[in-house]
Design an enzyme around this catalytic site. Structure first.
Site, PDB file in Angstrom:
ATOM      1  N   GLY A  16       0.830  -1.192   0.000  1.00 31.05           N
ATOM      2  CA  GLY A  16       0.000   0.000   0.000  1.00 31.05           C
ATOM      3  C   GLY A  16       0.862   1.238   0.000  1.00 31.05           C
ATOM      4  O   GLY A  16       2.078   1.159   0.246  1.00 31.05           O
ATOM      5  N   MET A  18       2.285   4.904   1.339  1.00 28.45           N
ATOM      6  CA  MET A  18       2.691   5.309   2.675  1.00 28.45           C
ATOM      7  C   MET A  18       1.475   5.824   3.443  1.00 28.45           C
ATOM      8  O   MET A  18       0.613   6.497   2.892  1.00 28.45           O
ATOM      9  CB  MET A  18       3.786   6.377   2.607  1.00 28.45           C
ATOM     10  CG  MET A  18       5.088   5.851   2.029  1.00 28.45           C
ATOM     11  SD  MET A  18       6.488   6.972   2.241  1.00 28.45           S
ATOM     12  CE  MET A  18       6.858   6.745   3.973  1.00 28.45           C
ATOM     13  N   GLY A  19       1.404   5.460   4.719  1.00 24.78           N
ATOM     14  CA  GLY A  19       0.288   5.889   5.535  1.00 24.78           C
ATOM     15  C   GLY A  19      -0.904   4.953   5.507  1.00 24.78           C
ATOM     16  O   GLY A  19      -1.956   5.276   6.082  1.00 24.78           O
ATOM     17  N   GLU A  93       8.807  -3.419   5.308  1.00 23.71           N
ATOM     18  CA  GLU A  93       9.554  -2.666   4.294  1.00 23.71           C
ATOM     19  C   GLU A  93      10.147  -3.604   3.238  1.00 23.71           C
ATOM     20  O   GLU A  93      11.312  -3.476   2.835  1.00 23.71           O
ATOM     21  CB  GLU A  93      10.656  -1.826   4.951  1.00 23.71           C
ATOM     22  CG  GLU A  93      10.178  -0.862   6.015  1.00 23.71           C
ATOM     23  CD  GLU A  93       9.276   0.254   5.487  1.00 23.71           C
ATOM     24  OE1 GLU A  93       9.183   0.426   4.253  1.00 23.71           O
ATOM     25  OE2 GLU A  93       8.661   0.963   6.307  1.00 23.71           O
ATOM     26  N   ALA A  94       9.331  -4.532   2.764  1.00 19.54           N
ATOM     27  CA  ALA A  94       9.812  -5.564   1.844  1.00 19.54           C
ATOM     28  C   ALA A  94      10.248  -5.014   0.493  1.00 19.54           C
ATOM     29  O   ALA A  94      10.946  -5.702  -0.260  1.00 19.54           O
ATOM     30  CB  ALA A  94       8.724  -6.623   1.650  1.00 19.54           C
ATOM     31  N   CYS A 150      -6.042   9.889  -0.594  1.00 24.39           N
ATOM     32  CA  CYS A 150      -5.206  10.985  -1.077  1.00 24.39           C
ATOM     33  C   CYS A 150      -5.273  12.164  -0.104  1.00 24.39           C
ATOM     34  O   CYS A 150      -6.352  12.531   0.379  1.00 24.39           O
ATOM     35  CB  CYS A 150      -5.683  11.418  -2.461  1.00 24.39           C
ATOM     36  SG  CYS A 150      -4.846  12.895  -3.109  1.00 24.39           S
ATOM     37  N   TYR A 183       7.041  12.482   2.813  1.00 24.47           N
ATOM     38  CA  TYR A 183       6.113  11.841   1.898  1.00 24.47           C
ATOM     39  C   TYR A 183       4.662  12.030   2.332  1.00 24.47           C
ATOM     40  O   TYR A 183       4.365  12.056   3.530  1.00 24.47           O
ATOM     41  CB  TYR A 183       6.386  10.334   1.826  1.00 24.47           C
ATOM     42  CG  TYR A 183       7.710   9.964   1.216  1.00 24.47           C
ATOM     43  CD1 TYR A 183       7.861   9.879  -0.175  1.00 24.47           C
ATOM     44  CD2 TYR A 183       8.819   9.688   2.013  1.00 24.47           C
ATOM     45  CE1 TYR A 183       9.067   9.520  -0.734  1.00 24.47           C
ATOM     46  CE2 TYR A 183      10.043   9.334   1.457  1.00 24.47           C
ATOM     47  CZ  TYR A 183      10.158   9.251   0.079  1.00 24.47           C
ATOM     48  OH  TYR A 183      11.359   8.901  -0.479  1.00 24.47           O
ATOM     49  N   HIS A 190      -3.306  13.903  -8.271  1.00 24.06           N
ATOM     50  CA  HIS A 190      -2.591  14.872  -7.444  1.00 24.06           C
ATOM     51  C   HIS A 190      -1.114  14.548  -7.289  1.00 24.06           C
ATOM     52  O   HIS A 190      -0.354  15.382  -6.789  1.00 24.06           O
ATOM     53  CB  HIS A 190      -3.288  15.005  -6.091  1.00 24.06           C
ATOM     54  CG  HIS A 190      -4.572  15.767  -6.183  1.00 24.06           C
ATOM     55  ND1 HIS A 190      -5.808  15.171  -6.045  1.00 24.06           N
ATOM     56  CD2 HIS A 190      -4.805  17.080  -6.456  1.00 24.06           C
ATOM     57  CE1 HIS A 190      -6.747  16.076  -6.200  1.00 24.06           C
ATOM     58  NE2 HIS A 190      -6.174  17.245  -6.461  1.00 24.06           N
TER      59      HIS A 190
END
Length: 212
Positions: A16, A18-19, A93-94, A150, A183, A190
């Site tokens: 996914g 970030m966040g 963090e693959a 977003c 980030y 956007h």
């Protein structure tokens, strides 16, 4: 969320922008296993040292120590060395894995009969697949997307925008370690055309605190 109650051993990739809660999810999966008295192996690439090398840390403050993965490590060998029965191998963090390390994780599944669950970004800030993520898309048994919205419009975010000194970045190193100071999750529209006024509000004192 990946369902950990299953009778099969597979290589999973949960991805996914970030966040989207990937790190919270891996910590939750680890907790679920351990609450049942099962042993898991947590691993994370050493290159992401925002909270320290070998530390899995979420944006809401939850963190755990993990085995640090270096670029030359043989992950099949590392898993084979673990004492006791492993219920699962969990990797954060693959996207930073080397492709050959993804193949070694597939061997963990196929030869050691241990489920491997990986969590990470699909693509970089320039919308190109990370090598590790690309290999996971090629050979993983199961892919699952974690969704977030977003920052600008509330639609589904498919990527992340890198911001340095208040300006969107569209070129540079693929690996540029950073968090909320660098980030934001964005939709395709956007990412191409961010609201520059809002960017200055989001990053009033954005500094180059990330590193390549």
């Amino acid at each position: 969320m990946i369902d950990i109650i299953r009778g099969m051993t597979q290589l999973f990739f949960e991805y996914g922008a970030m966040g989207s809660g990937k790190t919270i999810e891996i910590l939750k999966v680890a907790h679920n296993y351990e609450s049942q008295g099962k042993k898991v192996l947590l691993m994370t690439p050493a290159i992401d040292d925002r909270a320290g090398i070998g530390v899995i840390s979420s944006r809401i403050g939850l963190k755990r120590e993990a085995i640090a993965i270096h670029k030359t490590d043989n992950l099949f060998t590392e898993v084979s060395r673990v004492d006791g029965e492993l219920a699962a191998v969990l990797i954060d963090e693959a996207q930073f894995l080397e492709p050959f390390q993804v193949d070694q994780l597939a061997d963990v599944v196929d030869k050691l009969n241990i489920p491997v669950m990986t969590f990470g970004l699909r693509q970089d800030a320039f919308n190109h697949l990370f090598p590790g993520s690309k290999r996971l898309f090629e050979i993983a048994d199961k892919l699952e997307e974690m969704k977030t919205i977003c920052t600008f419009c509330g639609k589904k975010a498919i990527t992340q925008l890198r911001v340095v000194d208040g300006k969107p970045q569209y070129q540079g190193s693929q690996v540029f370690i950073g968090g909320d100071e660098t980030y934001i999750p964005v939709c395709r529209k956007h990412w191409k055309n961010p609201d520059l006024k809002k960017l200055k509000e989001f990053f009033p004192a954005n500094k180059k605190v990330s590193k390549q």
